[in-house]
Motif scaffolding. Structure first.
Motif, PDB file in Angstrom:
ATOM      1  N   ARG A 154       0.822  -1.205   0.000  1.00 26.06           N
ATOM      2  CA  ARG A 154       0.000   0.000   0.000  1.00 26.06           C
ATOM      3  C   ARG A 154       0.858   1.257   0.000  1.00 26.06           C
ATOM      4  O   ARG A 154       0.518   2.259  -0.659  1.00 26.06           O
ATOM      5  N   ILE A 155       1.969   1.233   0.724  1.00 26.25           N
ATOM      6  CA  ILE A 155       2.875   2.390   0.718  1.00 26.25           C
ATOM      7  C   ILE A 155       3.449   2.604  -0.679  1.00 26.25           C
ATOM      8  O   ILE A 155       3.489   3.741  -1.187  1.00 26.25           O
ATOM      9  N   LEU A 156       3.863   1.526  -1.331  1.00 24.85           N
ATOM     10  CA  LEU A 156       4.398   1.656  -2.687  1.00 24.85           C
ATOM     11  C   LEU A 156       3.319   2.159  -3.645  1.00 24.85           C
ATOM     12  O   LEU A 156       3.604   2.938  -4.563  1.00 24.85           O
ATOM     13  N   GLY A 157       2.079   1.747  -3.429  1.00 21.56           N
ATOM     14  CA  GLY A 157       0.981   2.258  -4.243  1.00 21.56           C
ATOM     15  C   GLY A 157       0.798   3.756  -4.066  1.00 21.56           C
ATOM     16  O   GLY A 157       0.518   4.482  -5.029  1.00 21.56           O
ATOM     17  N   SER A 158       0.977   4.241  -2.833  1.00 21.51           N
ATOM     18  CA  SER A 158       0.882   5.678  -2.578  1.00 21.51           C
ATOM     19  C   SER A 158       1.988   6.426  -3.304  1.00 21.51           C
ATOM     20  O   SER A 158       1.753   7.495  -3.886  1.00 21.51           O
ATOM     21  N   TYR A 159       3.205   5.876  -3.267  1.00 19.21           N
ATOM     22  CA  TYR A 159       4.301   6.496  -4.027  1.00 19.21           C
ATOM     23  C   TYR A 159       3.955   6.577  -5.513  1.00 19.21           C
ATOM     24  O   TYR A 159       4.208   7.584  -6.175  1.00 19.21           O
ATOM     25  N   ARG A 160       3.390   5.517  -6.054  1.00 18.29           N
ATOM     26  CA  ARG A 160       3.037   5.510  -7.482  1.00 18.29           C
ATOM     27  C   ARG A 160       2.004   6.597  -7.791  1.00 18.29           C
ATOM     28  O   ARG A 160       2.068   7.237  -8.842  1.00 18.29           O
ATOM     29  N   GLN A 161       1.064   6.795  -6.879  1.00 21.55           N
ATOM     30  CA  GLN A 161       0.074   7.839  -7.081  1.00 21.55           C
ATOM     31  C   GLN A 161       0.720   9.228  -7.078  1.00 21.55           C
ATOM     32  O   GLN A 161       0.368  10.099  -7.874  1.00 21.55           O
ATOM     33  N   ILE A 162       1.657   9.441  -6.168  1.00 23.15           N
ATOM     34  CA  ILE A 162       2.383  10.712  -6.108  1.00 23.15           C
ATOM     35  C   ILE A 162       3.097  10.965  -7.434  1.00 23.15           C
ATOM     36  O   ILE A 162       3.018  12.064  -8.011  1.00 23.15           O
ATOM     37  N   ILE A 163       3.812   9.953  -7.916  1.00 25.99           N
ATOM     38  CA  ILE A 163       4.557  10.090  -9.170  1.00 25.99           C
ATOM     39  C   ILE A 163       3.603  10.371 -10.328  1.00 25.99           C
ATOM     40  O   ILE A 163       3.849  11.271 -11.156  1.00 25.99           O
TER      41      ILE A 163
END
Length: 420
Positions: free
Chosen positions: A313-322
């Motif tokens: 889920r944290i990596l998914g949040s990073y992807r959304q930011i990018i």
């Protein structure tokens, strides 16, 4: 008809002969246009009860707040915020001036100017909104301090501010916005209602937004010392000829999370206001996640499968930011999460450290972020890589010391920002 045809033909010939000259004019270099670029910013939130003001404090009150600019300019404007207010907020007057120091309410009265809003000296900010002042001719040097003084007639229905100012504000009653000093003022280490300062800058100027939690906000730095890692970066940028056209905007919130609301909205909830809306934003540095990781097991341990799902889920949040930043042409730089084993607050175990390592490995892997800053490597103890180097530890084994923040700021390659 014959006469009309002759006139039409003559017009075509004239146009044919003038077209090369027009084309040449279009090929002339265009005059370089200036634009607004953020030089200072603070993320807005609802101050928790310990950091909020009693209604009587902000009734017929003057509040002088000091901010530290990054990029200089000859014209500026100020952002006032009522982002979390539940009713319109009337600021009856607002002034700017050069303070005599970063830790004093005294200003140079010869530099005092009244801010206007739509040509008026007061402004009513709607609930949930931000209001930008009219442009003001005001010579602001790079890395200088600015005093912003507000007068409240009535207190906000609900406060909007930034508790982690690391800067002293000064409160007195009455309308004293132009006073050279605020004698007997109550001292408060918080900001209220001020969200940003922009300068008119050349077309090639831009802003670097630093998005993070208390480690970006500057917990354990020196009050009025301006020694957070974004401050160190701003100083280095101004010292190098190739990067003097860059501002640094600190959008850190103490206790902030990627996935849930902590002290302030979660990162994705505040992303539009704190990143995309920032004038001149060209680069984004993301240092977020330690509060998510630490909070996951603060009270009790969970299964390995739950850890793995949380990391995903944290990596998914990073992807959304990018994804969202790239849609606006903003380059996204990932920063590795610093060590926190031994934290007096989170008490991380081996699985939490494995989560941090997995996330940092993802950050370092090419193809995700546009570039990487390795704050983990810059601050860790080589003998105990899951811990901060003792010289860089504030003492709580989570937040760096001023020396640690300096090491972080100096670990950022300026080459990331030179070629634009």
């Amino acid at each position: 008809m014959h006469l009309l045809r002759k006139k039409f033909a003559a017009s075509i010939i004239a146009l044919t002969f003038t077209t090369p000259a027009l084309a040449k004019a279009h090929r002339q270099p265009q005059i370089t246009q200036s634009h607004w670029v953020g030089t200072w910013a603070a993320s807005q939130q609802i101050p928790e009860p310990a950091n909020s003001r009693a209604p009587e404090d902000l009734t017929d009150a003057t509040l002088r707040q000091i901010v530290h600019l990054s990029l200089g300019g000859t014209e500026l404007r100020v952002h006032l915020s009522n982002a979390f207010g539940t009713q319109p907020l009337h600021i009856t007057s607002a002034h700017i001036a050069v303070p005599l120091s970063a830790s004093s309410a005294q200003i140079d009265p010869t530099t005092d100017h009244t801010l206007t809003f739509d040509g008026k000296p007061d402004v009513i900010i709607p609930a949930g909104a931000e209001y930008i002042s009219d442009p003001m001719a005001f010579p602001a040097a790079p890395l200088s301090n600015l005093a912003i003084t507000l007068h409240y007639g009535q207190p906000p229905a609900r406060e909007t501010g930034h508790p982690g100012s690391r800067s002293t504000s000064y409160l007195v009653h009455g309308d004293e916005v132009s006073a050279a000093d605020l004698t007997g003022a109550k001292k408060i280490d918080h900001w209220y209602q001020i969200a940003g300062v922009d300068v008119e800058a050349p077309a090639n100027a831009a802003a670097i937004v630093t998005l993070g939690d208390s480690i970006t906000d500057g917990h354990a730095t020196t009050t009025n010392g301006n020694d957070r890692w974004p401050d160190v970066l701003a100083t280095r940028l101004q010292a190098a000829p190739g990067t003097r056209d860059l501002g640094v905007l600190n959008q850190g919130i103490g206790g902030n999370h990627l996935l849930t609301d902590g002290l302030g909205p979660n990162v994705l909830a505040r992303f539009d206001r704190d990143v995309l809306a920032q004038p001149g934003a060209k680069y984004l540095i993301v240092l977020e996640g330690v509060n998510d990781l630490g909070g996951l097991t603060r009270l009790n341990e969970i299964s390995k499968a739950q850890h793995d799902a949380f990391v995903a889920r944290i990596l998914g949040s990073y992807r959304q930011i990018i994804l969202r930043a790239h849609a606006r042409g903003i380059q996204v730089i990932g920063a590795t999460i610093t060590p926190y084993t031994g934290s007096d607050y989170y008490h991380p175990g081996p699985l939490s450290e494995a989560d941090r390592q997995a996330i940092n490995q993802w950050i370092r892997t090419p193809g995700h972020f546009d570039a990487v800053i390795d704050f983990d490597k810059a601050t860790r103890d080589p003998a105990h890589p899951d811990r901060l180097l003792p010289a860089y530890d504030s003492g709580d084994h989570l937040h760096p010391s001023p020396a640690g923040y300096r090491a972080m700021g100096e670990a950022i390659p300026l080459s990331l920002f030179v070629s634009r």
